[in-house]
Each structure stands twice: as C-alpha cells, then as structure tokens.
Design an enzyme around this catalytic site. Sequence first.
Site, PDB file in Angstrom:
ATOM      1  CB  CYS B 107       6.763  25.766  31.305  1.00 49.55           C
ATOM      2  SG  CYS B 107       6.370  26.223  29.605  1.00 49.55           S
ATOM      3  CB  CYS B 110       2.359  24.921  27.736  1.00 49.36           C
ATOM      4  SG  CYS B 110       4.018  24.596  27.100  1.00 49.36           S
ATOM      5  CB  CYS B 112       8.269  23.199  28.866  1.00 48.07           C
ATOM      6  SG  CYS B 112       7.529  23.745  27.322  1.00 48.07           S
TER       7      CYS B 112
END
Lengths: 117, 202
Positions: B107, B110, B112
């Site tokens: 991700c 961030c 995820c």
Amino acid sequence: MPTLTPDIVPGLIATGASARLDEDVAPKFKVGDRVEMKNINPVTHTRLPRYVRGKTGVVQRAHGVFAFPDTAAHGHGHKAQHVYSVKFSFRELWGEDHAENMFLYIDMFDDYMRPAP
Amino acid sequence: MPHDHPHAHNKPLSDVELRVKALESVLSDKGLIDPEAIDLIVETYETKIGPRNGARVVAKAWCDPAYKDRLLTDATAAISELGFSGVQGEDMVVVENTETVHNIVVCTLCSCYPWPTLGLPPVWYRAAPYRAKVVKDPRGVLEEFGVTLPEDTEIRVWDSNAELRYLVLPKRPAGTDGLTEEQLSELVTRDAMIGTDVLAAR
C-alpha cells in the site's frame, strides 16, 4: 457514555465498515478500456498517487460502487462511483529500460480517469 | 519470571508513542472512547487474529479446487466461509501465484492490509522504503527477502491504496502431495501471502 465501548468491539471487528455503496451509478468505463489517469495535484486527500498521474493503463476488473475518498475524507459527501483494477506496464510507469513482463495494478475511481487518446 | 526482551526500561517515550498516548487521552477525556475498548482491540489482534487465518484459506484452496475457484472469483465470500471477515477485510481480492506469475502486495498510501486473514502488518510493510521501492524494483525487494525469481516470471505488484484488500495465494510447494490440509497450512508463511516469500519445496 463513550462511543467506543468494550461490548461493541467484537461486533465491530467481525463486521467492519465497507466503503462499498449500494447505489445505482452508471460506470464510466468497462473491462478492456484503455484509460489515462488525470494529471491533477490535489492538496487534499486523494487515492491517486503521483506515480500513476498522466499514465495510461487498461481496466482489468470492475469492483463496483464505492464512496469517493477525495470528498468523503473531508466530509463533502460520498460521491458514489465505480472502482476498477487498472493495469500499468512498468515501461509506462518507469521507462523503457524496464522489463516487459512487469506490471502494476492499482484500484482507481471513475473521477481519476479519462479514455486514453 | 524471565524478562529478557531487548529494550531498555525507563527510556523516554518515542515521538510516536507520545502522540498515541496523547490521542488516547484526548479521546478518553472527551468521553469518546473507553480505554478498555482499545485494550480489547489490541488483545484481539495480538492473540486471536493473525496469519494462521490466511494460511487456512491457502491450504483449503490447495486441497479443494472448487473452493479455489470461489476464492479467486469472490474472495470476500470464500474467506468468510471459514469465519474470517470484518475490519480491513470487507472487500477482498485473492491473486494466484503460478509457474509463470508472481504477485506482491503493497500500500503506497499507508499500510492497507487484510487484517482478518493476516492480522496487523509487519513494521517493514508500513515503512517507506518497502512502499517506495516495491512499485519500481520488486525484484530488488525480493532479493532483500532472499527470493530470486527466473527472469521470465511475470511480476504483478498490487498497490492496495483504495478500498480493496489483497491476499496472495502462494504456489503449493513441491513434495507436499501426501500432506493433509492442516499440515499444509503450517507451511504457509505470512510473507508468502504478501508476496515477499516463496515457499520452498519439501
């Protein structure tokens, strides 16, 4: 009474909160379409990363209708729209010296894309 | 009680720890959260939900072709058949490694990550070096994990920066024909389900 209490934790964890919306919105694209990511530079929240802006890919899979984070994150409404898995070659993203058999897949919203020229 | 974990006590808290404590105090003082609820969430992910869940999904897919088909077409439903669902697994996609294709998940926004099947993400998955490098040089990242793939293996990197969460279905290792589903699940590593590991032949 706090909003988050121990008694609701197991249910919260087991259920979650999908951003999927049960709204009847027409998709702007379909699987197989060549699409160009818009070259926009919002200073607010977005899920359109810089490395795909202005790049061309192909729609691989349609995921259905979701809330649009760019507006939802700022309390400006869900702006329900379709999300698709879009496939980019590494050559398109990073240059012709990259191998032909490497690809990047990312989930993109209707508002991030236009038909590729 | 032995107490040999490698950190110094009475050290000043890090910036992140201070920030988290400050946030928790503010939310608690405003009456928005009960701190016991936070403890319960942490305890759940430390002791109940982790990569053994994903390993069960993978082992079942290896043993049951009909289940594998369901998993690859509607992962959310197929995974919830085994009782795994909820936060950060609401909308799942499973991608399959084959003789010719290797998948890796990241991700770039961030961190995820599919919590119901893998638990909370490892530190390196959340760190900028992995997130920045894997989308441009996945083979280099794999080398750092001790994995070298043939040049003709197609690499697919999945950036899960929107609302879908991804789980890699690793290739079943050679030499495991006689194993039960339960024995197979013990071979499946967390990193193989992220795509930074390849399961060795037995």
